[in-house]
Enzyme design. Structure first.
Site, mmCIF file in Angstrom:
data_model
loop_
_atom_site.group_PDB
_atom_site.id
_atom_site.type_symbol
_atom_site.label_atom_id
_atom_site.label_comp_id
_atom_site.label_asym_id
_atom_site.label_seq_id
_atom_site.Cartn_x
_atom_site.Cartn_y
_atom_site.Cartn_z
ATOM 1 C CG ASP A 228 -2.284 0.601 0.911
ATOM 2 O OD1 ASP A 228 -2.349 1.843 0.921
ATOM 3 O OD2 ASP A 228 -3.269 -0.125 0.669
ATOM 4 C CG HIS B 58 -5.186 3.719 1.266
ATOM 5 N ND1 HIS B 58 -4.977 2.389 0.955
ATOM 6 C CD2 HIS B 58 -6.493 3.964 1.002
ATOM 7 C CE1 HIS B 58 -6.105 1.859 0.514
ATOM 8 N NE2 HIS B 58 -7.054 2.790 0.536
ATOM 9 C CB SER C 47 -9.243 0.346 0.523
ATOM 10 O OG SER C 47 -8.901 0.561 -0.813
#
Length: 294
Positions: free
Chosen positions: A30, A62, A237
């Site tokens: 990520d 994220h 996600s």
């Protein structure tokens, strides 16, 4: 995360690790990770494929959020925002830049790096909470799909996002279209029932494979932040690390399970609900998933 744990039936005694047990390694590809108190000393390996910098960092945020969902201890929030598998170790590959963009060649290289590190760091799960747009060249799509299949075949349970391009048919993003991997969509929970989030990618794939297989909470999830302590985010996600954490608990309990075994267990033990008629299994539910008496 407190509400997420309630929805999936989490109880503290589900996350146990004996003195002689080896922690499950969770590899997350990520935007990186920050040294948040909720991770303690469990970030055992970090590699930056974007800028080749040394030391932990996450300039997009994220990846830190994802890691908190799967593996955060909730220390800074006194348990309120605890993740699912707080005894798991984290192996982090940074493949996204400060804008959340990345190069496919870095992504593919990171998947093979994960495979190379598998034995040394006891990597059992690969979490991929990012996806490609359909305009990407076919050769790159093929190579990425081949890489995630290779990870699966090497014994790493690979968990991918369905993407946020729903609700139209055929809107699952790559590599979530790969038939072998476990593809996760987002479900919204209301009054004791659940249904797919409007934004969650839907199958079937171009090869008529029914996707996603399983759903988990993904909307308004509070987890670890790169600045401050916690932040709220939405998307498939966020659903992926819920399932990743659940699988980590399953592998802590039954470490001999193969990726195929894990996928079959998810199918057999999913909580059925009002899904989208696409043959999906239902949502993740820990009391049945971890029940050794069934």
């Amino acid at each position: 995360m407190n509400q997420v744990r309630h929805w999936i039936g989490f109880e503290e005694n589900m996350d146990r690790l004996g003195d002689r047990d080896q922690p499950v390694g969770v590899c997350i590809l990520d935007s990186g990770v920050e040294a948040h108190p909720d991770f303690g000393k469990r970030i055992v390996l970090f590699r930056d494929f974007v800028e080749e910098r040394q030391g932990l960092y996450d300039d997009y945020g994220h990846g830190t959020h994802i890691a908190g969902i799967s593996s955060g201890s909730g220390l800074r929030s006194k348990g309120r925002y605890r993740g699912i598998a707080a005894h798991s170790n984290l192996i982090i590959g940074k493949v996204l830049n400060h804008q959340g963009d990345g190069r496919i060649e870095d992504f593919i290289a990171a998947i093979y790096w994960c495979m190379q590190m598998q034995e040394k760091f006891h990597i059992r799960i690969l979490n991929i909470s990012v996806g490609l747009i359909k305009s990407v060249a076919k050769d790159w799509q093929r190579d990425l799909l081949g890489a995630v299949e290779a990870a699966w075949d090497k014994g790493i349970v690979t968990v991918c996002a369905a993407g946020n391009n729903g609700p139209g048919k055929g809107s699952v993003t790559i590599p979530g279209t790969q038939p072998k991997v476990i593809t996760v969509g987002s479900a919204d929970y209301r009054q004791g029932t659940f249904s797919p989030s409007d934004y969650s990618g839907r199958g079937p794939t171009a090869d008529c494979v029914k996707k996603p297989e399983i759903y988990a909470p993904g909307s308004n999830i509070t987890s670890c932040s790169k600045q401050g302590w916690y932040v709220k985010k939405t998307g498939t996600s966020m659903s992926v690390p819920v399932v990743t954490g659940a699988i980590a608990l399953l592998l802590q309990q039954e470490p001999y399970l193969s990726p195929v075994d894990v996928k079959l267990r998810l199918y057999e033990r999913a909580k059925r609900g009002h899904m989208d008629g696409g043959g999906n299994w239902g949502t993740i539910y820990l009391p049945t998933l971890l029940d050794t008496k069934q």
